[in-house]
Write an enzyme that holds these catalytic residues in place. Structure first.
Site, PDB file in Angstrom:
ATOM      1  N   GLY A  13      31.206  37.620  10.778  1.00  0.00           N
ATOM      2  CA  GLY A  13      31.225  38.516  11.926  1.00  0.00           C
ATOM      3  C   GLY A  13      31.544  37.762  13.192  1.00  0.00           C
TER       4      GLY A  13
ATOM      5  N   PHE B 236      29.522  36.837  15.405  1.00  0.00           N
ATOM      6  CA  PHE B 236      28.490  35.823  15.617  1.00  0.00           C
ATOM      7  C   PHE B 236      28.771  34.577  14.805  1.00  0.00           C
ATOM      8  CE2 PHE B 236      23.973  35.003  16.725  1.00  0.00           C
ATOM      9  CZ  PHE B 236      23.691  33.947  15.883  1.00  0.00           C
ATOM     10  N   GLY B 237      29.237  34.765  13.607  1.00  0.00           N
ATOM     11  CA  GLY B 237      29.468  33.657  12.686  1.00  0.00           C
ATOM     12  C   GLY B 237      29.361  34.156  11.258  1.00  0.00           C
TER      13      GLY B 237
ATOM     14  N   LYS C  62      22.119  34.044   9.106  1.00  0.00           N
ATOM     15  CA  LYS C  62      23.251  34.185  10.018  1.00  0.00           C
ATOM     16  C   LYS C  62      23.371  32.881  10.803  1.00  0.00           C
ATOM     17  CE  LYS C  62      23.701  38.046  12.309  1.00  0.00           C
ATOM     18  NZ  LYS C  62      23.532  39.081  13.362  1.00  0.00           N
TER      19      LYS C  62
ATOM     20  N   LEU D  51      28.124  35.625   2.391  1.00  0.00           N
ATOM     21  CA  LEU D  51      28.091  37.077   2.237  1.00  0.00           C
ATOM     22  C   LEU D  51      29.114  37.788   3.110  1.00  0.00           C
ATOM     23  CD1 LEU D  51      24.210  37.588   2.276  1.00  0.00           C
ATOM     24  CD2 LEU D  51      25.711  37.588   0.280  1.00  0.00           C
ATOM     25  N   GLY D  52      29.449  37.192   4.230  1.00  0.00           N
ATOM     26  CA  GLY D  52      30.387  37.845   5.135  1.00  0.00           C
ATOM     27  C   GLY D  52      30.588  37.042   6.403  1.00  0.00           C
TER      28      GLY D  52
ATOM     29  N   ASP E 158      26.080  48.326  19.514  1.00  0.00           N
ATOM     30  CA  ASP E 158      27.103  47.920  18.544  1.00  0.00           C
ATOM     31  C   ASP E 158      26.802  48.530  17.176  1.00  0.00           C
ATOM     32  OD1 ASP E 158      29.461  46.692  17.825  1.00  0.00           O
ATOM     33  OD2 ASP E 158      28.532  44.785  17.329  1.00  0.00           O
TER      34      ASP E 158
END
Length: 305
Positions: free
Chosen positions: A55, A57-58, A74, A52-53, A171
């Protein structure tokens, strides 16, 4: 090399210490635990088609559990700048929070060399996929935008005032606002969040984290953060300026939900052109009573027609 582990140069003692830390980490988390194989099957072995995407973080993947429930996973990247501390902070923080405008945590997975956070699936992805896309943004008419703004404000009010812990997100940005089927906004990504006691209103840090552009000046420059830091980030989403001019979230929600909106003051000069002064008590103020520099630009102030 240890067969099947993919680890090179590790000693037996290293592995035992990692496993011990792994088990102790599990005991600290009061959330449902998923085994890695279950999540791997649900995401088709973390295939690119399910991604999906990406970031700090991963990567985030869509998954479907055996019972048909859609999930978002995630996965902590092994190269991520955010490590186990941020992982635990996110899980511990959001597991204690329940609000319709916060993403719902379903559980996590902690196994050797794998850290996964499992959330409810948000089919309309994040807010930035709409407002920064020329085709998608036309789908957000003003009533829909107002609904999203109001939802974000209510979620922040809960974090700052109504939850058991006072949470500063640190954030808040468009990519961390997720949208469900009804386009209801949900604040996500609590890896950098900080919890405050009832009597605490601000803190100072030498490790400034977050996203420049959404970061308040007093935090980016001096490491001072408070609930007003989140208000600045919220203001960036709806276009706002200086700390002294920011309301708290209770006021913002009152204004957004009121049928009789009070008259708003005339906008001031942009904060970027103001000179910042930090007093001895740590309270930043802004002054504009300065002679313009030789290379100054003129500013045109719009008025009503």
């Amino acid at each position: 090399m240890i067969q099947g582990s993919g680890i090179q140069g590790s000693t037996q003692q290293d592995l035992e210490e990692q496993e011990d830390n792994n088990e102790r980490g599990k005991g600290d988390l009061e959330v449902p635990l998923f085994d890695f194989q279950t999540i791997s099957i649900a995401t088709n072995n973390f295939s690119l088609q399910n991604k999906l995407g990406q970031g700090g973080f991963g990567a985030v993947y869509k998954g479907i559990l055996e019972n048909g429930q859609e999930i978002a996973v995630k996965r902590l990247s092994k190269k991520s700048g955010q490590g186990i501390d941020e992982f635990k902070n996110e899980v511990l923080c959001i597991s204690k929070l329940q609000h319709r405008n916060l993403v719902k945590l379903l559980g996590c997975c902690i196994e050797p060399h794998e850290r996964l956070v499992i959330y409810e699936f948000m089919p309309n992805k994040s807010l930035d996929s709409f407002i920064f896309d020329e085709k998608q943004r036309i789908l957000l008419d003003w009533p829909k935008r107002f609904q999203i703004i109001n939802g974000i404000a209510r979620g922040l009010l809960y974090l700052h005032q109504d939850s058991r812990l006072r949470i500063i997100h640190r954030d808040l940005k468009a990519s961390n606002i997720l949208l469900n089927y009804e386009m209801t906004p949900k604040i996500s990504d609590f890896g950098l969040a900080r919890s405050f006691g009832e009597d605490e209103i601000e803190a100072n840090t030498t490790r400034v984290v977050g996203t420049y552009g959404y970061m308040s000046p007093e935090y980016a420059i001096d490491g001072l953060f408070s609930i007003k830091s989140d208000v600045f980030s919220f203001g960036v989403l709806v276009l706002e300026q200086c700390p002294k001019d920011r309301p708290d979230m209770a006021t913002a929600v009152l204004i957004l939900s009121s049928d009789n909106i009070p008259s708003l003051p005339q906008p001031k000069e942009p904060g970027y052109f103001a000179t910042r002064i930090v007093h001895h008590n740590g309270d930043p103020s802004f002054s504009t009573n300065l002679s313009p520099p030789s290379n100054s630009l003129s500013i045109t102030f719009p008025g009503p027609r």
